[in-house]
Design a protein around this motif. Sequence first.
Motif, mmCIF file in Angstrom:
data_model
loop_
_atom_site.group_PDB
_atom_site.id
_atom_site.type_symbol
_atom_site.label_atom_id
_atom_site.label_comp_id
_atom_site.label_asym_id
_atom_site.label_seq_id
_atom_site.Cartn_x
_atom_site.Cartn_y
_atom_site.Cartn_z
ATOM 1 N N ILE A 192 2.960 8.635 3.238
ATOM 2 C CA ILE A 192 2.180 8.754 4.460
ATOM 3 C C ILE A 192 1.695 10.195 4.579
ATOM 4 C CG2 ILE A 192 4.169 9.293 5.943
ATOM 5 C CD1 ILE A 192 2.788 7.579 8.113
ATOM 6 N N GLY A 193 0.530 10.383 5.192
ATOM 7 C CA GLY A 193 -0.002 11.731 5.320
ATOM 8 C C GLY A 193 -1.085 11.802 6.379
ATOM 9 N N ILE A 194 -1.463 13.024 6.723
ATOM 10 C CA ILE A 194 -2.550 13.264 7.671
ATOM 11 C C ILE A 194 -3.528 14.235 7.034
ATOM 12 C CG2 ILE A 194 -1.213 12.795 9.757
ATOM 13 C CD1 ILE A 194 -0.790 15.805 10.045
ATOM 14 N N GLY A 195 -4.790 14.150 7.431
ATOM 15 C CA GLY A 195 -5.782 15.037 6.834
ATOM 16 C C GLY A 195 -7.112 14.935 7.539
ATOM 17 N N ALA A 196 -8.119 15.555 6.937
ATOM 18 C CA ALA A 196 -9.461 15.545 7.505
ATOM 19 C C ALA A 196 -10.474 15.753 6.396
ATOM 20 C CB ALA A 196 -9.610 16.633 8.565
ATOM 21 N N GLN A 197 -11.681 15.244 6.633
ATOM 22 C CA GLN A 197 -12.788 15.443 5.703
ATOM 23 C C GLN A 197 -13.967 16.058 6.449
ATOM 24 O OE1 GLN A 197 -15.866 12.402 4.375
ATOM 25 N NE2 GLN A 197 -14.626 12.518 2.491
ATOM 26 N N TRP A 198 -14.550 17.076 5.854
ATOM 27 C CA TRP A 198 -15.793 17.656 6.356
ATOM 28 C C TRP A 198 -16.875 17.219 5.394
ATOM 29 C CZ3 TRP A 198 -18.583 22.491 4.858
ATOM 30 C CH2 TRP A 198 -19.554 22.844 5.811
ATOM 31 N N PRO A 209 -11.268 12.829 10.854
ATOM 32 C CA PRO A 209 -9.821 12.837 10.627
ATOM 33 C C PRO A 209 -9.387 11.597 9.861
ATOM 34 C CG PRO A 209 -10.289 12.200 12.880
ATOM 35 C CD PRO A 209 -11.617 12.572 12.264
ATOM 36 N N GLY A 210 -8.226 11.684 9.220
ATOM 37 C CA GLY A 210 -7.740 10.540 8.456
ATOM 38 C C GLY A 210 -6.230 10.467 8.413
ATOM 39 N N VAL A 211 -5.724 9.249 8.248
ATOM 40 C CA VAL A 211 -4.292 8.998 8.101
ATOM 41 C C VAL A 211 -4.078 8.246 6.787
ATOM 42 C CG1 VAL A 211 -2.259 7.854 9.038
ATOM 43 C CG2 VAL A 211 -3.906 8.915 10.593
ATOM 44 N N LEU A 212 -3.317 8.857 5.874
ATOM 45 C CA LEU A 212 -2.976 8.225 4.607
ATOM 46 C C LEU A 212 -1.764 7.313 4.801
ATOM 47 C CD1 LEU A 212 -3.084 8.166 1.379
ATOM 48 C CD2 LEU A 212 -1.372 9.978 1.504
ATOM 49 N N TYR A 213 -1.897 6.074 4.330
ATOM 50 C CA TYR A 213 -0.774 5.135 4.422
ATOM 51 C C TYR A 213 -0.799 4.250 3.185
ATOM 52 C CZ TYR A 213 2.515 1.731 6.412
ATOM 53 O OH TYR A 213 3.607 0.914 6.641
ATOM 54 N N ASN A 214 0.058 4.552 2.225
ATOM 55 C CA ASN A 214 0.206 3.757 1.008
ATOM 56 C C ASN A 214 1.602 3.169 0.981
ATOM 57 O OD1 ASN A 214 -2.366 4.444 0.143
ATOM 58 N ND2 ASN A 214 -1.651 6.169 -1.082
ATOM 59 N N ARG A 215 1.694 1.855 0.877
ATOM 60 C CA ARG A 215 3.022 1.219 0.903
ATOM 61 C C ARG A 215 3.027 -0.046 0.053
ATOM 62 N NH1 ARG A 215 6.926 0.941 6.171
ATOM 63 N NH2 ARG A 215 8.843 0.466 5.034
ATOM 64 N N THR A 216 4.069 -0.186 -0.753
ATOM 65 C CA THR A 216 4.308 -1.394 -1.520
ATOM 66 C C THR A 216 5.491 -2.125 -0.897
ATOM 67 O OG1 THR A 216 3.447 -0.435 -3.573
ATOM 68 C CG2 THR A 216 4.934 -2.313 -3.779
ATOM 69 N N TRP A 221 2.904 -7.423 -3.150
ATOM 70 C CA TRP A 221 2.048 -7.073 -2.023
ATOM 71 C C TRP A 221 2.178 -5.596 -1.650
ATOM 72 C CZ3 TRP A 221 -1.558 -10.406 -0.444
ATOM 73 C CH2 TRP A 221 -1.366 -11.763 -0.738
ATOM 74 N N GLY A 222 1.046 -5.025 -1.216
ATOM 75 C CA GLY A 222 1.033 -3.640 -0.770
ATOM 76 C C GLY A 222 -0.228 -3.331 0.020
ATOM 77 N N VAL A 223 -0.311 -2.138 0.562
ATOM 78 C CA VAL A 223 -1.489 -1.692 1.295
ATOM 79 C C VAL A 223 -1.829 -0.271 0.858
ATOM 80 C CG1 VAL A 223 -0.115 -0.857 3.255
ATOM 81 C CG2 VAL A 223 -2.531 -1.394 3.586
ATOM 82 N N GLU A 224 -3.120 0.032 0.736
ATOM 83 C CA GLU A 224 -3.605 1.366 0.384
ATOM 84 C C GLU A 224 -4.684 1.735 1.395
ATOM 85 O OE1 GLU A 224 -5.011 1.140 -3.630
ATOM 86 O OE2 GLU A 224 -3.235 0.034 -4.308
ATOM 87 N N SER A 225 -4.517 2.862 2.089
ATOM 88 C CA SER A 225 -5.484 3.175 3.137
ATOM 89 C C SER A 225 -5.571 4.668 3.409
ATOM 90 C CB SER A 225 -5.108 2.452 4.436
ATOM 91 O OG SER A 225 -3.890 2.944 4.952
ATOM 92 N N PHE A 227 -7.117 5.745 6.751
ATOM 93 C CA PHE A 227 -7.731 5.249 7.970
ATOM 94 C C PHE A 227 -8.405 6.395 8.730
ATOM 95 C CE2 PHE A 227 -7.630 4.125 12.466
ATOM 96 C CZ PHE A 227 -8.186 2.866 12.430
ATOM 97 N N PRO A 228 -9.628 6.219 9.270
ATOM 98 C CA PRO A 228 -10.408 4.972 9.370
ATOM 99 C C PRO A 228 -11.392 4.735 8.234
ATOM 100 C CG PRO A 228 -11.463 6.654 10.671
ATOM 101 C CD PRO A 228 -10.251 7.316 10.056
ATOM 102 N N ALA A 229 -11.427 5.594 7.202
ATOM 103 C CA ALA A 229 -12.448 5.480 6.167
ATOM 104 C C ALA A 229 -12.321 4.198 5.349
ATOM 105 C CB ALA A 229 -12.398 6.695 5.238
ATOM 106 N N ASN A 230 -11.089 3.781 5.018
ATOM 107 C CA ASN A 230 -10.925 2.556 4.243
ATOM 108 C C ASN A 230 -9.508 2.031 4.374
ATOM 109 O OD1 ASN A 230 -9.213 3.484 1.753
ATOM 110 N ND2 ASN A 230 -10.849 5.012 1.913
ATOM 111 N N VAL A 231 -9.396 0.720 4.305
ATOM 112 C CA VAL A 231 -8.102 0.025 4.305
ATOM 113 C C VAL A 231 -8.205 -1.139 3.332
ATOM 114 C CG1 VAL A 231 -6.431 -1.307 5.638
ATOM 115 C CG2 VAL A 231 -7.585 0.637 6.712
ATOM 116 N N ARG A 232 -7.243 -1.245 2.408
ATOM 117 C CA ARG A 232 -7.226 -2.353 1.453
ATOM 118 C C ARG A 232 -5.808 -2.910 1.330
ATOM 119 N NH1 ARG A 232 -9.922 -0.689 -4.171
ATOM 120 N NH2 ARG A 232 -7.965 0.461 -4.286
ATOM 121 N N PHE A 233 -5.684 -4.222 1.444
ATOM 122 C CA PHE A 233 -4.418 -4.893 1.156
ATOM 123 C C PHE A 233 -4.447 -5.352 -0.294
ATOM 124 C CE2 PHE A 233 -4.889 -5.180 5.714
ATOM 125 C CZ PHE A 233 -3.622 -4.856 6.168
#
Length: 346
Positions: A192-198, A209-216, A221-225, A227-233
């Motif tokens: 999990i992480g926090i960040g930003a893109q200019w 702004p963005g929130v990193l959330y990668n979980r298996t 099954w897992g999720v890679e995201s 947020f809010p730029a992209n979310v994929r299950f």
Amino acid sequence: MKKTKLLVAAFALLCLWQQAQAQEIEQEGLEAVVDFASPGVRGMGKPRGVVISYERLPQFDIESESDDPRVGNGQGRVRRHNKFSVLALAPLMNKPQTKLVMGVNYEIEEFNFEDLTESSYGLYRYLEDKNLKSLGLQFAFLHSLNERNFYLIRVKGELNGDYTRDNINITDYLKATVDVAYGWKKSPDFSIGIGAQWGYTFGRQRVLPGVLYNRTFNQNWGVESIFPANVRFRHNANEKTLFYVGYRLEGASYDIFADRTVLAQFDEVELRRTDIKGLLRMEREIYDFLWFAVEGGYRRYYRHRLFDDVGSTDELITNDLSGAGYVAVELFLVPPRKWVEKSRNN
């Protein structure tokens, strides 16, 4: 367009050879990297070296409005919208705690309209068969502070616009993007992480702004995201086949010189777009280091506007593009399985 694709293909073959050489260096220290924090989790797809992709959108309507009487309003139909891109990545540094990766990308975006004539709307006539290009160079720096914490910095510069080899001017077309993130590796299956893109996800350069959330969750099954730029299950059918469902925000900004139309009086103008895609995707191994992907879904434009000057907030034309389905195919290289097994044995 055909000549450009041949040049891009030749460039891609050169990148394939360079990546093969770089991968021999990348073997060293793979086992040590596992002990340090990183955004990746078990079950994610393999890292890529070279990616070649093509995307196509079928017919959709477009309506354009302008408050400037010299430009006026227009409407038409896009019979196809093509995108072609090549991305090549190579490690410049690959130490247990520190990675530095360089990337080069080349992209083409092209519109084709139905039944254009000399009296058709100026913007449509100019965009017809026009190659809107992006040529980029990026550097990504990943540093693991320990087994639980990491940070990432990425800097990217692109030349975006309607330039040709003869008229390119870096100061006219250069666009910069910066990403920063700080994260925590909770376990091999959870980051999990926090960040930003200019950058230009919403057309005009701004901070997102963005929130990193990668979980298996388990072996399937897992999720890679980010947020809010992209979310994929993610669904891992097996080690050679992966499926995804989710969405992705995309944006671009092109500097264009619309000569030979009514827009020529404005000299340099800027076309900005932002769209959201709902997607289904499959990735499948062809042979060891060679994979392909097929992606399809529905694209909806959030904004598609032309501004009277680069960086301006004065809208010259507001375009309303109908939603449409799309399909994309990719071919990409990953590290050969025998290299990864050899590094583990060592």
